[in-house]
Design a protein around this motif. Structure first.
Motif, PDB file in Angstrom:
ATOM      1  N   MET A 139     -25.019  30.349  39.658  1.00 30.04           N
ATOM      2  CA  MET A 139     -25.972  29.388  40.203  1.00 30.04           C
ATOM      3  C   MET A 139     -27.284  30.102  40.528  1.00 30.04           C
ATOM      4  O   MET A 139     -27.323  31.311  40.745  1.00 30.04           O
ATOM      5  N   GLY A 140     -28.353  29.329  40.594  1.00 27.88           N
ATOM      6  CA  GLY A 140     -29.630  29.873  41.015  1.00 27.88           C
ATOM      7  C   GLY A 140     -30.046  31.067  40.185  1.00 27.88           C
ATOM      8  O   GLY A 140     -30.007  31.047  38.955  1.00 27.88           O
ATOM      9  N   LEU A 141     -30.424  32.150  40.859  1.00 23.21           N
ATOM     10  CA  LEU A 141     -30.905  33.345  40.180  1.00 23.21           C
ATOM     11  C   LEU A 141     -29.818  34.395  40.012  1.00 23.21           C
ATOM     12  O   LEU A 141     -30.106  35.502  39.554  1.00 23.21           O
ATOM     13  N   SER A 142     -28.590  34.076  40.386  1.00 19.34           N
ATOM     14  CA  SER A 142     -27.477  34.988  40.164  1.00 19.34           C
ATOM     15  C   SER A 142     -27.110  35.025  38.681  1.00 19.34           C
ATOM     16  O   SER A 142     -27.503  34.152  37.897  1.00 19.34           O
ATOM     17  N   ASP A 143     -26.326  36.044  38.311  1.00 19.46           N
ATOM     18  CA  ASP A 143     -25.833  36.119  36.937  1.00 19.46           C
ATOM     19  C   ASP A 143     -25.007  34.884  36.607  1.00 19.46           C
ATOM     20  O   ASP A 143     -24.369  34.286  37.483  1.00 19.46           O
ATOM     21  N   LYS A 144     -24.992  34.540  35.321  1.00 26.38           N
ATOM     22  CA  LYS A 144     -24.313  33.328  34.861  1.00 26.38           C
ATOM     23  C   LYS A 144     -23.301  33.688  33.761  1.00 26.38           C
ATOM     24  O   LYS A 144     -23.568  33.505  32.578  1.00 26.38           O
ATOM     25  N   PRO A 145     -22.147  34.193  34.181  1.00 26.23           N
ATOM     26  CA  PRO A 145     -21.143  34.612  33.199  1.00 26.23           C
ATOM     27  C   PRO A 145     -20.439  33.419  32.561  1.00 26.23           C
ATOM     28  O   PRO A 145     -20.380  32.320  33.130  1.00 26.23           O
ATOM     29  N   GLY A 146     -19.874  33.652  31.406  1.00 25.23           N
ATOM     30  CA  GLY A 146     -19.015  32.658  30.787  1.00 25.23           C
ATOM     31  C   GLY A 146     -17.686  32.578  31.517  1.00 25.23           C
ATOM     32  O   GLY A 146     -17.342  33.449  32.325  1.00 25.23           O
ATOM     33  N   PRO A 147     -16.906  31.542  31.259  1.00 24.25           N
ATOM     34  CA  PRO A 147     -15.625  31.380  31.955  1.00 24.25           C
ATOM     35  C   PRO A 147     -14.614  32.463  31.659  1.00 24.25           C
ATOM     36  O   PRO A 147     -13.621  32.599  32.379  1.00 24.25           O
ATOM     37  N   ASP A 148     -14.857  33.277  30.632  1.00 20.69           N
ATOM     38  CA  ASP A 148     -13.954  34.395  30.345  1.00 20.69           C
ATOM     39  C   ASP A 148     -14.221  35.585  31.251  1.00 20.69           C
ATOM     40  O   ASP A 148     -13.407  36.517  31.318  1.00 20.69           O
ATOM     41  N   ARG A 149     -15.343  35.564  31.987  1.00 22.71           N
ATOM     42  CA  ARG A 149     -15.714  36.697  32.846  1.00 22.71           C
ATOM     43  C   ARG A 149     -15.647  36.375  34.330  1.00 22.71           C
ATOM     44  O   ARG A 149     -15.824  37.277  35.156  1.00 22.71           O
ATOM     45  N   TYR A 150     -15.403  35.097  34.671  1.00 21.18           N
ATOM     46  CA  TYR A 150     -15.417  34.721  36.085  1.00 21.18           C
ATOM     47  C   TYR A 150     -14.504  33.515  36.276  1.00 21.18           C
ATOM     48  O   TYR A 150     -14.527  32.581  35.458  1.00 21.18           O
ATOM     49  N   PRO A 151     -13.688  33.466  37.350  1.00 25.31           N
ATOM     50  CA  PRO A 151     -12.694  32.390  37.471  1.00 25.31           C
ATOM     51  C   PRO A 151     -13.255  31.034  37.877  1.00 25.31           C
ATOM     52  O   PRO A 151     -12.603  30.014  37.652  1.00 25.31           O
ATOM     53  N   TYR A 152     -14.425  30.995  38.501  1.00 28.29           N
ATOM     54  CA  TYR A 152     -15.053  29.720  38.861  1.00 28.29           C
ATOM     55  C   TYR A 152     -14.104  28.810  39.657  1.00 28.29           C
ATOM     56  O   TYR A 152     -13.897  27.649  39.306  1.00 28.29           O
ATOM     57  N   ASP A 153     -13.552  29.333  40.759  1.00 26.54           N
ATOM     58  CA  ASP A 153     -12.784  28.486  41.653  1.00 26.54           C
ATOM     59  C   ASP A 153     -13.140  28.837  43.097  1.00 26.54           C
ATOM     60  O   ASP A 153     -13.883  29.784  43.371  1.00 26.54           O
ATOM     61  N   LEU A 154     -12.624  28.039  44.014  1.00 20.98           N
ATOM     62  CA  LEU A 154     -12.993  28.192  45.423  1.00 20.98           C
ATOM     63  C   LEU A 154     -12.615  29.563  45.955  1.00 20.98           C
ATOM     64  O   LEU A 154     -13.402  30.193  46.675  1.00 20.98           O
ATOM     65  N   ALA A 155     -11.426  30.051  45.616  1.00 22.45           N
ATOM     66  CA  ALA A 155     -11.003  31.356  46.125  1.00 22.45           C
ATOM     67  C   ALA A 155     -11.958  32.459  45.688  1.00 22.45           C
ATOM     68  O   ALA A 155     -12.278  33.366  46.474  1.00 22.45           O
ATOM     69  N   ALA A 156     -12.448  32.391  44.448  1.00 22.34           N
ATOM     70  CA  ALA A 156     -13.395  33.397  43.972  1.00 22.34           C
ATOM     71  C   ALA A 156     -14.691  33.324  44.757  1.00 22.34           C
ATOM     72  O   ALA A 156     -15.295  34.359  45.077  1.00 22.34           O
ATOM     73  N   ARG A 157     -15.138  32.109  45.072  1.00 18.69           N
ATOM     74  CA  ARG A 157     -16.375  31.959  45.847  1.00 18.69           C
ATOM     75  C   ARG A 157     -16.232  32.583  47.232  1.00 18.69           C
ATOM     76  O   ARG A 157     -17.160  33.237  47.733  1.00 18.69           O
ATOM     77  N   VAL A 158     -15.089  32.367  47.853  1.00 19.43           N
ATOM     78  CA  VAL A 158     -14.867  32.922  49.186  1.00 19.43           C
ATOM     79  C   VAL A 158     -14.779  34.443  49.114  1.00 19.43           C
ATOM     80  O   VAL A 158     -15.327  35.159  49.964  1.00 19.43           O
ATOM     81  N   ASP A 159     -14.100  34.956  48.099  1.00 18.63           N
ATOM     82  CA  ASP A 159     -14.040  36.410  47.920  1.00 18.63           C
ATOM     83  C   ASP A 159     -15.436  36.999  47.752  1.00 18.63           C
ATOM     84  O   ASP A 159     -15.757  38.052  48.331  1.00 18.63           O
ATOM     85  N   ASP A 160     -16.265  36.351  46.948  1.00 17.26           N
ATOM     86  CA  ASP A 160     -17.636  36.842  46.743  1.00 17.26           C
ATOM     87  C   ASP A 160     -18.394  36.894  48.068  1.00 17.26           C
ATOM     88  O   ASP A 160     -19.105  37.870  48.357  1.00 17.26           O
ATOM     89  N   LEU A 161     -18.271  35.829  48.856  1.00 16.23           N
ATOM     90  CA  LEU A 161     -18.967  35.786  50.141  1.00 16.23           C
ATOM     91  C   LEU A 161     -18.435  36.868  51.069  1.00 16.23           C
ATOM     92  O   LEU A 161     -19.198  37.501  51.808  1.00 16.23           O
ATOM     93  N   ASP A 162     -17.134  37.097  51.026  1.00 13.46           N
ATOM     94  CA  ASP A 162     -16.521  38.127  51.855  1.00 13.46           C
ATOM     95  C   ASP A 162     -17.119  39.496  51.542  1.00 13.46           C
ATOM     96  O   ASP A 162     -17.491  40.257  52.440  1.00 13.46           O
ATOM     97  N   VAL A 163     -17.213  39.806  50.251  1.00  3.66           N
ATOM     98  CA  VAL A 163     -17.720  41.116  49.844  1.00  3.66           C
ATOM     99  C   VAL A 163     -19.207  41.250  50.176  1.00  3.66           C
ATOM    100  O   VAL A 163     -19.659  42.298  50.664  1.00  3.66           O
ATOM    101  N   LEU A 164     -19.974  40.190  49.943  1.00  6.14           N
ATOM    102  CA  LEU A 164     -21.405  40.257  50.238  1.00  6.14           C
ATOM    103  C   LEU A 164     -21.661  40.439  51.724  1.00  6.14           C
ATOM    104  O   LEU A 164     -22.471  41.289  52.131  1.00  6.14           O
ATOM    105  N   THR A 165     -20.990  39.658  52.567  1.00  3.39           N
ATOM    106  CA  THR A 165     -21.230  39.783  54.009  1.00  3.39           C
ATOM    107  C   THR A 165     -20.744  41.140  54.524  1.00  3.39           C
ATOM    108  O   THR A 165     -21.375  41.730  55.414  1.00  3.39           O
ATOM    109  N   GLU A 166     -19.645  41.646  53.964  1.00  6.03           N
ATOM    110  CA  GLU A 166     -19.177  42.971  54.377  1.00  6.03           C
ATOM    111  C   GLU A 166     -20.218  44.024  54.032  1.00  6.03           C
ATOM    112  O   GLU A 166     -20.459  44.957  54.820  1.00  6.03           O
ATOM    113  N   HIS A 167     -20.838  43.885  52.872  1.00  5.70           N
ATOM    114  CA  HIS A 167     -21.913  44.809  52.489  1.00  5.70           C
ATOM    115  C   HIS A 167     -23.082  44.714  53.467  1.00  5.70           C
ATOM    116  O   HIS A 167     -23.640  45.749  53.878  1.00  5.70           O
ATOM    117  N   LEU A 168     -23.450  43.501  53.848  1.00  5.06           N
ATOM    118  CA  LEU A 168     -24.572  43.349  54.762  1.00  5.06           C
ATOM    119  C   LEU A 168     -24.256  43.922  56.145  1.00  5.06           C
ATOM    120  O   LEU A 168     -25.154  44.413  56.840  1.00  5.06           O
TER     121      LEU A 168
END
Length: 310
Positions: free
Chosen positions: A69-98
């Motif tokens: 979405m937006g200005l983030s990378d836009k992988p095909g479905p073979d490179r990213y699961p595109y489900d709610l759990a993946a979104r939460v995991d991404d947010l977890d890793v980003l906030t931990e980094h911050l």
């Protein structure tokens, strides 16, 4: 970025090592108590431009674009699961980094939630309840839809077409109908959106391969227990009681065809002490229709709601 009106921010990117280095774009503006803005589908961090501008002198405003979405990378479905759990995991890793590398505090986070930002944000909050200090809820849900599979008749056929047919795939990928429709009256807004603003909302989704996330978000809507993201959403809803004593602002565009009064009433049932701000002349993109009143209301809420333990 001058090509997006009202969006004069420094773009930042975080590379997810566990996602083959996919880069997630985010805003990180100002200093102070962190305010985490989570958008939905088919918007992006551009939705938050007005509150970020209004709040960054007093608060640290963080607004990620979900992968695809937006200005983030836009992988095909073979490179990213595109489900709610993946979104939460991404947010977890980003906030931990911050927190670990970006100087953000572990606690005192305010979540500002819209559309899919509600399930993503509250599923993250369920993992880290001690980090969350306040909630701002804007036309979203963090629980299974109160109507279950019996969505409103007006939406039943379009949703079935979009989710389950080849025609739906063409409408998403070839014609970008979902993102375009969200900028039209009366589907997404009640006021006519200026052409330059509409172009900015649509700019990241300029060709079919950049629209996969929009399609997959709709495919991932959990309407029944057998849907893949149902357990994550149900768990987020069950955890809402843990946040009932926090300061909560609920603001609602009553012209939203998806997040209707049934969803609003469920929030009121979960947080009975909260009196929502209701906007009769606003649709799903509440911050486009009612920003003159809503942005100051959010600022006042943050200024006057003490953090737990402060």
């Amino acid at each position: 970025m001058t090509e997006f009106p009202g969006y004069p921010f420094v773009s930042r990117w975080f590379a997810h090592s566990g996602r083959a280095g996919l880069r997630q774009h985010y805003l990180d503006e100002g200093a102070g108590q962190p305010v985490l803005f989570l958008h939905g589908n088919p918007s992006w961090s551009y939705l938050w431009r007005r509150p970020v501008l209004a709040l960054r002198e007093e608060f640290r405003c963080i607004a990620p674009d979900h992968i695809g979405m937006g200005l983030s990378d836009k992988p095909g479905p073979d490179r990213y699961p595109y489900d709610l759990a993946a979104r939460v995991d991404d947010l977890d890793v980003l906030t931990e980094h911050l927190i670990t590398a970006g100087g953000a505090p572990e606690r005192g986070w305010t979540l500002v939630l819209h559309d899919w930002g509600g399930p993503i944000g509250m599923a993250w909050a369920r993992r880290h309840p001690d980090r969350v200090a306040r909630l701002v809820v804007l036309n979203t849900a963090a629980f299974p839809h109160p109507r279950g599979e019996r969505v409103r008749p007006l939406l039943r056929l379009p949703l079935r077409v979009l989710r389950d047919t080849r025609l739906g795939a063409r409408l998403f990928l070839r014609h970008n109908l979902f993102a375009r429709g969200a900028t039209w009256r009366p589907l997404g807004v009640r006021r006519r959106m200026p052409a330059a603003v509409r172009s900015a909302f649509l700019a990241p989704y300029d060709r079919p391969e950049h629209r996969v996330a929009i399609q997959r978000f709709v495919h991932d809507i959990p309407l029944r227990p057998r849907d893949r993201s149902w357990p994550e959403l149900q768990a987020a809803g069950a955890a809402l009681a843990r946040f009932a004593d926090l300061p909560v602002l609920i603001a609602w565009g009553l012209g939203d065809p998806v997040f209707d009064r049934a969803v609003l009433n469920e929030w009121r049932r979960r947080f009975p002490s909260v009196v929502p701000r209701l906007y009769r002349g606003a649709g799903h993109y509440l911050l486009e229709d009612a920003h003159d009143d809503l942005v100051p209301a959010i600022r006042t809420f943050l200024r006057t709601s003490p953090l737990p333990g402060a």
